[in-house]
Scaffold this motif. Structure first.
Motif, PDB file in Angstrom:
ATOM      1  N   PRO A 196      22.617  40.684 -54.078  1.00  0.00           N
ATOM      2  CA  PRO A 196      21.497  39.740 -54.117  1.00  0.00           C
ATOM      3  C   PRO A 196      21.350  39.038 -55.470  1.00  0.00           C
ATOM      4  O   PRO A 196      20.948  37.877 -55.526  1.00  0.00           O
ATOM      5  CB  PRO A 196      20.276  40.634 -53.826  1.00  0.00           C
ATOM      6  N   LEU A 210      21.408  35.005 -55.974  1.00  0.00           N
ATOM      7  CA  LEU A 210      20.283  34.347 -56.632  1.00  0.00           C
ATOM      8  C   LEU A 210      20.750  33.521 -57.823  1.00  0.00           C
ATOM      9  O   LEU A 210      20.363  32.355 -57.981  1.00  0.00           O
ATOM     10  CB  LEU A 210      19.266  35.397 -57.088  1.00  0.00           C
ATOM     11  N   VAL A 216      20.612  29.403 -57.961  1.00  0.00           N
ATOM     12  CA  VAL A 216      19.801  28.696 -58.958  1.00  0.00           C
ATOM     13  C   VAL A 216      20.679  27.788 -59.812  1.00  0.00           C
ATOM     14  O   VAL A 216      20.337  26.613 -60.059  1.00  0.00           O
ATOM     15  CB  VAL A 216      19.048  29.700 -59.845  1.00  0.00           C
ATOM     16  N   TYR A 247      20.875  40.989 -64.366  1.00  0.00           N
ATOM     17  CA  TYR A 247      20.287  39.659 -64.212  1.00  0.00           C
ATOM     18  C   TYR A 247      20.699  38.752 -65.370  1.00  0.00           C
ATOM     19  O   TYR A 247      21.083  37.592 -65.164  1.00  0.00           O
ATOM     20  CB  TYR A 247      18.759  39.761 -64.139  1.00  0.00           C
TER      21      TYR A 247
END
Length: 206
Positions: free
Chosen positions: A51, A55, A59, A121
């Motif tokens: 995920p 993401l 983006v 992230y």
């Protein structure tokens, strides 16, 4: 394709041996439950990162093309920063022994440790995502090569550590661990410089 595979493998190797929640849990769970339990923790990122990658790429794909090289430069600087911090930590690091951890659940433990940490992230938005987009501009196999290279080493290095701990726990010294961290910092610095150079070249060409 080979270039992106080597790039992914090098970054993944450094990420695998650098201090962090997943590495610490691999050591702790191996000491408590054997190498299979440690290997299960190491495999957590295989599922947790999905995920995050979607993401990040989603983006980044919405941004103007001129911003992606800039993000690549920022990502390269981020790797250079990590190289410095890993090198400084490596001078006095001690191998985590797991006495303070009481994690349970093997694969789920590794998945949660990875998914709830800020590191993946930062990596996929600043480093992995822009690199993956650049690779996909060649073809999907080049993008796949980057992912295979990255995950084969980030997971493989931790599984290898679990095996070493299980079989030769008394021979794995802090000195060896510090040496690995210092070598990793040099590799990380080299890849950071490469990403900065790529970003600058693409910005000039745009």
């Amino acid at each position: 394709m080979l270039t992106f595979f080597v790039l992914g493998a090098g970054i993944g190797l450094v990420a695998g041996v650098s201090p962090g929640p997943v590495l610490t849990l691999v050591v702790a769970e191996t000491l408590k439950g054997g190498w299979l339990r440690g290997a299960a923790v190491a495999a957590g990122p295989l599922l947790a990162d999905g995920p995050i990658i979607l993401l990040a790429v989603g983006v980044l794909a919405q941004l103007p093309p001129g911003l992606v090289p800039a993000i690549s430069v920022i990502g390269g600087c981020f790797l250079l920063y990590l190289a410095v911090t890993v090198g400084m930590h490596g001078r006095r690091a001690s191998l985590p022994r797991g006495q303070r951890l009481r994690a349970r659940g093997g694969f789920v433990t590794g998945l949660l440790a990875r998914g709830l940490s800020p590191h993946p992230y930062l990596f996929w938005f600043l480093v992995g995502g822009p690199t993956l987009i650049r690779a996909s501009q060649s073809d999907r196999w080049t993008a796949a090569a980057f992912l295979v290279g990255y995950y084969s080493t980030v997971v493989g290095s931790n599984v290898g550590l679990a095996l070493v701990l299980h079989r030769w726990i008394g021979l794995l010294s802090d000195r060896i661990y510090r040496g690995l961290l210092l070598v990793s910092s040099l590799i990380l610095a080299a890849y950071g410089a490469v990403l900065v150079a790529y970003g600058v070249d693409e910005a000039r060409a745009a």
